[in-house]
Every structure is written in structure tokens, then in C-alpha cells.
Design an enzyme around this catalytic site. Structure first.
Site, PDB file in Angstrom:
ATOM      1  N   LYS A 119       1.265  -1.421   0.096  1.00  0.00           N
ATOM      2  CA  LYS A 119       0.441  -0.227  -0.024  1.00  0.00           C
ATOM      3  C   LYS A 119       0.989   1.214   0.108  1.00  0.00           C
ATOM      4  O   LYS A 119       2.357   1.425   0.462  1.00  0.00           O
ATOM      5  CB  LYS A 119      -0.669   0.445   1.142  1.00  0.00           C
TER       6      LYS A 119
HETATM    7  N1  GLU Z   1      -6.962  -0.299  -3.305  1.00  0.00           N
HETATM    8  C1  GLU Z   1      -7.503  -1.340  -3.723  1.00  0.00           C
HETATM    9  C2  GLU Z   1      -7.824  -2.106  -2.546  1.00  0.00           C
HETATM   10  O1  GLU Z   1      -8.057  -2.229  -1.504  1.00  0.00           O
HETATM   11  C3  GLU Z   1      -7.209  -1.656  -4.660  1.00  0.00           C
HETATM   12  C4  GLU Z   1      -5.956  -2.189  -5.025  1.00  0.00           C
HETATM   13  C5  GLU Z   1      -5.814  -3.172  -6.095  1.00  0.00           C
HETATM   14  O2  GLU Z   1      -5.997  -3.152  -7.296  1.00  0.00           O
HETATM   15  O3  GLU Z   1      -4.081  -3.074  -5.744  1.00  0.00           O
HETATM   16  O4  GLU Z   1      -8.188  -3.407  -2.804  1.00  0.00           O
END
Ligand code: GLU
Length: 430
Positions: A119
Site C-alpha cells: 500500500k
Molecule cells: N485499493 C484497492 C484495495 O484496497 C485496490 C488495490 C488494487 O487494485 O491493487 O483493494
């Protein structure tokens, strides 16, 4: 509550109070407590693999340089390249990013994607930036991330406060550096530069697919009589609401950061979306009464979908929630104390790592399409999305029933077991 990382003061002096990461670790402890895993594996997976902090300049429109702080955490690369979104928010902290990265590891493992968890975040209010400033901030942050990101090492995506345009800028910054168009370095891109059909709707749609799995098991099967309250009307909440209404469900309450609206007979969701586009908020929408954000969570309804951010359902409001089913559109919206109250009260909770996995599932499709240069139509995307989610829901229920635990613990146990097994097969290096 004791936080495990503090037990290792001699190695990493990390200090924080009650937090998202504390929730993530408490959930982890609960899940591993039910599994028979090697102690070394349990300890290894508690730790984020890499944490990257950058402080970088952005030139504001008034000519002044302002410094911003951003993070990217790789919780795990055991299952493959790390995957996860980038968020722009004033709540971003290293602790929060660390928790969100860990949840991505479990989410990807649960739905069987060949990814680890990551993240990123920048401490900024995106609404305070002009488009030019937002581009400058995004490109500079992306260039600071160059040692980490690539189609085969770490693949960012949108999260709170970011969207397709930011992904386009990141892709372009990376591509200019390597000298060719590298589509697969990010997902959630605009479709005209290699984004996937259905990616924008995917998370919200997945939430509703999981909701229907839950309702079926609860014997609730008349959409017109099933009321839904949604906290948050961003990408996840709005697409969940639109899809729910399309399927004939009654969306009775919606909120955003400024407050909520309620109509027991059902809101006209496309009209709420248009009102939001015009005014920037759901508040003031005609034909609904105003409620506060805390009132919204305890409105009478069948389904509550928290789709805003972490730590929203706590021991303070959990006793008053009137929904029969909670489906977590956001990551980490429920604290551990609230989890216990919800379970004791017999409310069925579909956890984040399952309920909102639709986004990263279609991100995976986008990445595969980018690597193969072969693009799918929307029907194919949605068919495969539903197949993976239903299969993952079944796997979660099977683990939960086998061990007599709630769905969150069942989901995390399924995921943690998979990552743990892979870790043992790969072995500890060197
Ligand atoms: N931000 C989204 C999540 O928390 C998508 C992450 C992604 O597609 O890599 O799952």
C-alpha cells in the site's frame, strides 16, 4: 492493547497507540491462534517486509515549493509481486499504510491472485490541489517510487483520493524513465491507455455480489424488500449503490464525509450521484431527510455497507447497529472490539478482504491484459469476477464452519494458511 512490534524494541522502535495496524495485528493473532502454523512462519508474517518513506517537493501554483511526505509499504512478496493502492488523504500515516498493506496480502491470497500485499499513501488533501499541482505531486511521488515499482515487482492502483488520472500519470512517469510504454506497471488506468473494462465498477459490484451470497445464506431473498444503508459515496459506495438499485434492492441511506441522507422508501441512486456531481456532497438531496454520519450507521435496514474508511464501527456504535448483515466495502472499518459485539449479536459480517476484493481482482485482469496485450470485453471481466468472488466466499464459509469461527477469522485463516504454506515451500533465505 499491546502491539507486537513494540516487543522488539531492540530491533525497530516503532511507537503508536490504538490504530489500524493494531486492528490488523489483533485480527492476525486471532486467525493464527486457530491455525497450526510453524512459529517461525507466524512471526515472519507479522512483519512488513519493506517500508519506504519519501519527502519530496511540489511547486504550488503560487510558485512556492512545498514538501510532502509519502509512503509505500510492502507487507509481503511471498506469493508474487506486491499489489495495492495509493491513497491521498490527511489521515495517511505509516501505521495506516502498514495495516492496509497487510490486509492486501490476505486479500490477494484469499482470492488466489499471484500477488503479495502493498500500500502507498501521501499525506495530502487532494481537494486542496489544482490539477497541475496534483499532476506534479503524483509524478514526483511516482519517480521517488521508481526503485520499487515495475510490472514485475510492485504494481500500484487507485485507493482513497486517487483514480484513473493519477494512474495514467504514474504509468507515464515510469514509461518515460524506462523508455517504452509500460502498461502493466499500474492498474486502474483509463481504458484508452490500457485500463480494463469494468475496473471502475469492480469494487462496488463485488461488494454487492458478496452481499447477495450473504443474504442467500440468511434466507433473505426479496430485493424489493431488502433495505441497504451505505456509508461513503466514493468509488466503492457509489458503484455498490448503483448496482444494488439496478438489481432491485432498496438503498435507503447514503452518506459522505459531510453527512448523510435517508429515505425509508428508497433513494433514487442515479439522481443522488448527479446531485453529488453538481454540489460535491450528497447532503441537501431532495426527497430525503438529513442524518448525521453516526446516525447513519444505526439506521433501521437489512444491510449496512461501510464504504468509507477504517475504524468506523467501534464498541460505541456496534451495540446499536440494526442491520442483519454488514458487508465491508472499506478496508478495516470495524475494530476488534466491535467485531466481538457484532458476532455476539448474531449479525453476519462479510469481511473487507473478501467483500472489497473485486477491485484487486479486476486489477489482476487488467495486469494480465497489459502483459499479454490482449483485451477482454466487459461481460468476460464481470463473469470472471463473479466466479472468483463466489469461489472465495465458499472457501471462507468452509473454513469458518470447520473451525467454528466468524467469517473474518475464516477468511484470514484461509489466506494466512496459503501464504504460510508458500513461505515454507520457498524456505527462509539465505
Ligand atoms: N485499493 C484497492 C484495495 O484496497 C485496490 C488495490 C488494487 O487494485 O491493487 O483493494
Amino acid at each position: 492493547m499491546v502491539v507486537s512490534l513494540q516487543q522488539h524494541q531492540t530491533r525497530v522502535p516503532i511507537e503508536f497507540t490504538q490504530s489500524a495496524y493494531e486492528t490488523a495485528l489483533a485480527q492476525y493473532d486471532r486467525a493464527v491462534g486457530k491455525l497450526k502454523l510453524d512459529d517461525n512462519v507466524v512471526e515472519y508474517m507479522r512483519w512488513p517486509q519493506r517500508e519506504f518513506t519519501v519527502n519530496f517537493p511540489v511547486r504550488r501554483d503560487n510558485g512556492k515549493i512545498e514538501m510532502f511526505t509519502g509512503y509505500r509499504v510492502h507487507h509481503s512478496t511471498v506469493m508474487g509481486p506486491s499489489k495495492g493502492g495509493i491513497r491521498y488523504s490527511l489521515n495517511v500515516t505509516l501505521d495506516e499504510v502498514r495495516a492496509l498493506a497487510m490486509w492486501m496480502t490476505w486479500k490477494c491470497a484469499l482470492v488466489n491472485l499471484p500477488y503479495g500485499g502493498a500500500k502507498g499513501g501521501v499525506l495530502v488533501d487532494p481537494k486542496s490541489l489544482s490539477v497541475r499541482e496534483r499532476e506534479g505531486l503524483t509524478r514526483r511521488y511516482a519517480s521517488e517510487l521508481l526503485p520499487l515499482i515495475s510490472p514485475h515487482s510492485d504494481i500500484p492502483a487507485p485507493d482513497m483520493g486517487t483514480g484513473p488520472q493519477e494512474m495514467a500519470w504514474i504509468m507515464d512517469t515510469y514509461s518515460m524513465t524506462v523508455g517504452y510504454a509500460a502498461r502493466a506497471v499500474v492498474t486502474g488506468k483509463p481504458i484508452n491507455i490500457g485500463g480494463s473494462q469494468g475496473r471502475t465498477e469492480a469494487t462496488g459490484r463485488g461488494v454487492i455480489i458478496c452481499m447477495m451470497e450473504a443474504l442467500e445464506r440468511k434466507g433473505i431473498n426479496n430485493p424489493a424488500n431488502t433495505s441497504i444503508v451505505i456509508q461513503g459515496f466514493g468509488n466503492v459506495g457509489s458503484h455498490a449503490a448503483l448496482y444494488a438499485q439496478e438489481l432491485g434492492f432498496k438503498v435507503v441511506g447514503i452518506s459522505d464525509i459531510d453527512g448523510g441522507i435517508y429515505n425509508a422508501n428508497g433513494l433514487n441512486v442515479p439522481a443522488v450521484r448527479d446531485w453529488m456531481a453538481k454540489t460535491g456532497t450528497v447532503c441537501g438531496f431532495n426527497g430525503a431527510s438529513a442524518v448525521t454520519n453516526s446516525e447513519l450507521l444505526t439506521l433501521p435496514c437489512d444491510v449496512l455497507i461501510p464504504a468509507a474508511m477504517e475504524g468506523q464501527i467501534t464498541e460505541h456504535n456496534a451495540p446499536y447497529i440494526r442491520a442483519k448483515v454488514i458487508v465491508e466495502g472499506a478496508n478495516g472499518p470495524t475494530t476488534t472490539e466491535a467485531d466481538d459485539i457484532i458476532n455476539d449479536r448474531g449479525i453476519l459480517l462479510v469481511p473487507d478482504v473478501l467483500a472489497n476484493a473485486g477491485g484487486v481482482i479486476v486489477s489482476y485482469f487488467e495486469w494480465v491484459q497489459g502483459l499479454q496485450e490482449f483485451f477482454w470485453d466487459k461481460e468476460e471481466v464481470f463473469r470472471q469476477l463473479e466466479r472468483i468472488l463466489v469461489r472465495s466466499y465458499d472457501a471462507t464459509v468452509a473454513t469458518a464452519e470447520k473451525h467454528g469461527v466468524d467469517l473474518r477469522t475464516g477468511a484470514q485463516m484461509t489466506a494466512i494458511q496459503r501464504v504460510g504454506d508458500a513461505l515454507l515451500t520457498r524456505g527462509f533465505y539465505p
